[in-house]
Motif scaffolding. Structure first.
Motif, PDB file in Angstrom:
ATOM      1  N   TRP A 159       0.848  -1.185   0.000  1.00 21.14           N
ATOM      2  CA  TRP A 159       0.000   0.000   0.000  1.00 21.14           C
ATOM      3  C   TRP A 159       0.885   1.237   0.000  1.00 21.14           C
ATOM      4  N   TYR A 162      -7.370  -1.984  -4.118  1.00 18.94           N
ATOM      5  CA  TYR A 162      -8.503  -1.613  -3.265  1.00 18.94           C
ATOM      6  C   TYR A 162      -8.107  -0.758  -2.064  1.00 18.94           C
ATOM      7  N   CYS A 163      -6.822  -0.658  -1.786  1.00 21.65           N
ATOM      8  CA  CYS A 163      -6.377   0.188  -0.672  1.00 21.65           C
ATOM      9  C   CYS A 163      -5.810   1.524  -1.136  1.00 21.65           C
ATOM     10  N   SER A 178      -9.001  -3.283   2.600  1.00 25.11           N
ATOM     11  CA  SER A 178      -9.336  -1.866   2.428  1.00 25.11           C
ATOM     12  C   SER A 178     -10.238  -1.358   3.547  1.00 25.11           C
ATOM     13  N   SER A 200      -7.988   1.748   4.548  1.00 31.88           N
ATOM     14  CA  SER A 200      -8.561   3.025   4.133  1.00 31.88           C
ATOM     15  C   SER A 200      -8.734   3.971   5.311  1.00 31.88           C
TER      16      SER A 200
END
Length: 321
Positions: free
Chosen positions: A163, A203-204, A261, A265
């Motif tokens: 990430w 997705y992150c 995520s 997130s």
């Protein structure tokens, strides 16, 4: 702020010693400052360093694990064409990811994120979708275990924690656009399918509806670049990892990135002071620090809800959940 264990001047001198010798930079002027805003490195400590000698200037960036022994213990910081060497390397690396998730009570962290979606969703995420998320959380460890025991005929060594906080970007000084990238922090490197890093990263990252709608483009782009590198190694990707298997792997395991995520997130969107001061917590209550390592209390959950609403609708539409 998360880690208050700074890199000292003596640390920097030790880190730079070989670099200075190799580049004839002994007695160079060394200027250093915080590498990023407090909390941006999350569990790492950072410094931006400038080395000057005459007309030679190097701009460097250092990200290191904290020195606190209790914190290091909690964080566990302690070759395609050469099959035997690759196998031996994989045995050395091992795969502790499932142990780490269980050690940090990661399912509890995911359930906490689900509670936020339920409390602040305001109808933006329907009950059916929330039910699918809850089912996926309940089966999360089984999903991870399946990727640990995946078909190693298609396995590679992945970064494992792919990430933005583990990416260092180089920017063009004129256009201010990124022109190169390096990955850092390889403490959870492991052997598994390529799509695991890809799903985690996709997705992150800063997910927009445009990016989600262009998923097929990004999957093709990734596969084409993987093909180019495999060719350089002297192999044929179409034979060792056919596109159909790659896409099937994505459909089966991209849920891993979607689940990650939910947690990551919140860290990405956190402002200074909204993440746990890990170093301080380790000193006062090590066990609680382990349980709350990824705890984030956002003062404003709207952007998080909007982001996860887009991701989850995309996941349901494509039958990933």
């Amino acid at each position: 702020m998360t880690v208050d264990d700074p890199i000292t001047e003596d640390d920097i001198k030790e880190i730079l010693h070989d670099f200075q010798v190799d580049n004839d930079l002994e007695n160079a002027e060394i200027i250093y400052e915080d590498g990023s805003n407090l909390g941006d490195g999350y569990l790492g400590v950072t410094k931006a360093i400038t080395v000057k000698k005459g007309g030679t200037i190097f701009d460097l960036f250092v990200k290191a694990a904290p020195k606190d022994e209790k914190l290091r213990e909690i964080l566990s910081t302690h070759m395609e064409q050469r099959g035997e060497d690759f196998t031996n390397l994989c045995q050395i690396v091992g795969d502790s990811i499932l142990f780490l998730f269980e050690h940090f009570n990661f399912k509890t962290i995911l359930y906490t994120a689900l509670d936020v979606l339920k409390e602040h969703g305001d109808g933006r995420i329907d009950r059916s979708t929330l039910g699918k998320v809850e089912e996926s959380i309940e089966n999360f460890y089984e999903l991870v275990e399946e990727t640990v025991n995946c078909d190693y005929n298609h396995g590679i060594l992945i970064h494992g924690d792919c990430w933005m906080n583990n990416m260092q970007f180089k920017y063009d000084e004129h256009t201010k656009r990124p022109v190169d990238l390096r990955l850092v922090d390889f403490q959870v490197i492991r052997r598994t399918l390529p799509v695991m890093d890809l799903a985690y990263f996709f997705y992150c990252s800063a997910i927009t509806q445009e990016n989600l709608d262009k998923l097929d483009f990004y999957l093709d782009y990734y596969y084409d670049n993987l093909n180019d590198y495999v060719k350089k190694l002297g192999s044929n990707l179409a034979k060792i990892y056919p596109y159909e298997i790659f896409k099937d792997n994505w459909r089966r395991y991209c849920k891993y990135g979607i689940m990650m995520s939910l947690c990551i997130s919140r860290i990405v969107l956190a402002q200074s002071g909204e993440t746990l001061n890990v170093a301080e917590k380790v000193r006062t209550d090590p066990e609680e620090a382990r349980k709350a390592l990824f705890t984030v209390n956002l003062s404003n959950n709207d952007e998080y809800i909007e982001r996860m609403s887009r991701v989850l609708k995309h996941a349901v539409k494509n039958k990933y959940l």
